[in-house]
Design a protein around this motif. Structure first.
Motif, PDB file in Angstrom:
ATOM      1  N   ARG A  27       0.827  -1.215   0.000  1.00 18.84           N
ATOM      2  CA  ARG A  27       0.000   0.000   0.000  1.00 18.84           C
ATOM      3  C   ARG A  27       0.857   1.259   0.000  1.00 18.84           C
ATOM      4  O   ARG A  27       0.463   2.287  -0.530  1.00 18.84           O
ATOM      5  CB  ARG A  27      -0.922   0.018   1.210  1.00 18.84           C
ATOM      6  N   GLY A  37      -8.426   9.856  -0.932  1.00 11.49           N
ATOM      7  CA  GLY A  37      -7.535   9.827   0.221  1.00 11.49           C
ATOM      8  C   GLY A  37      -8.058  10.605   1.414  1.00 11.49           C
ATOM      9  O   GLY A  37      -8.370  11.783   1.314  1.00 11.49           O
ATOM     10  N   SER A  39      -8.096  10.058   6.136  1.00 13.22           N
ATOM     11  CA  SER A  39      -7.732   9.174   7.246  1.00 13.22           C
ATOM     12  C   SER A  39      -8.783   8.084   7.449  1.00 13.22           C
ATOM     13  O   SER A  39      -8.451   6.960   7.821  1.00 13.22           O
ATOM     14  CB  SER A  39      -7.530   9.974   8.530  1.00 13.22           C
ATOM     15  N   ASP A  42      -8.062   5.444   4.913  1.00 15.83           N
ATOM     16  CA  ASP A  42      -6.867   4.707   5.330  1.00 15.83           C
ATOM     17  C   ASP A  42      -7.203   3.713   6.439  1.00 15.83           C
ATOM     18  O   ASP A  42      -6.744   2.562   6.413  1.00 15.83           O
ATOM     19  CB  ASP A  42      -5.773   5.660   5.798  1.00 15.83           C
ATOM     20  N   ARG A  45      -9.109   0.807   4.973  1.00 16.94           N
ATOM     21  CA  ARG A  45      -8.211  -0.078   4.220  1.00 16.94           C
ATOM     22  C   ARG A  45      -7.390  -0.953   5.155  1.00 16.94           C
ATOM     23  O   ARG A  45      -7.176  -2.126   4.889  1.00 16.94           O
ATOM     24  CB  ARG A  45      -7.286   0.736   3.327  1.00 16.94           C
ATOM     25  N   GLU A  46      -6.918  -0.370   6.258  1.00 15.75           N
ATOM     26  CA  GLU A  46      -6.144  -1.144   7.230  1.00 15.75           C
ATOM     27  C   GLU A  46      -6.986  -2.264   7.831  1.00 15.75           C
ATOM     28  O   GLU A  46      -6.517  -3.394   7.966  1.00 15.75           O
ATOM     29  CB  GLU A  46      -5.614  -0.235   8.334  1.00 15.75           C
TER      30      GLU A  46
END
Length: 91
Positions: A27, A37, A39, A42, A45-46
């Motif tokens: 990634r 994009g 937070s 993100d 996705r994590e």
């Protein structure tokens, strides 16, 4: 030889951690600008990558868990074997 279920689960968890690390590295290698994009994206996705890594590890297709399990089984069997040999020599 019967496999210890706790050892099997630990080996799969280790494989999942390795896969998460690999996916995180992939990634980081961004090939273009991230249009969505943020937070929150993100974080999602994590979490998604973590779940995917857990699922991939449970399939045991990469062989990492199998190698860890085999190594730990051999390591735990070695002291027992050495003790049996020690007793067999009359010491």
């Amino acid at each position: 030889m019967k496999t210890d279920p706790a050892l099997r689960k630990a080996a799969e968890a280790f494989e999942a951690v390795m896969l998460r690390q690999m996916m995180a590295s992939m990634r980081q290698a961004k090939l273009g600008k991230d249009v969505f994009g943020s937070s929150a994206t993100d974080n999602f996705r994590e979490m998604s990558d973590a779940k995917l890594a857990d699922n991939m590890a449970s399939l045991r297709q990469f062989g990492i868990a199998d190698m860890v399990e085999r190594q730990l089984t051999q390591t735990s069997a070695s002291p027992a074997r050495a003790q049996a040999e020690h007793k067999g020599n009359g010491r």
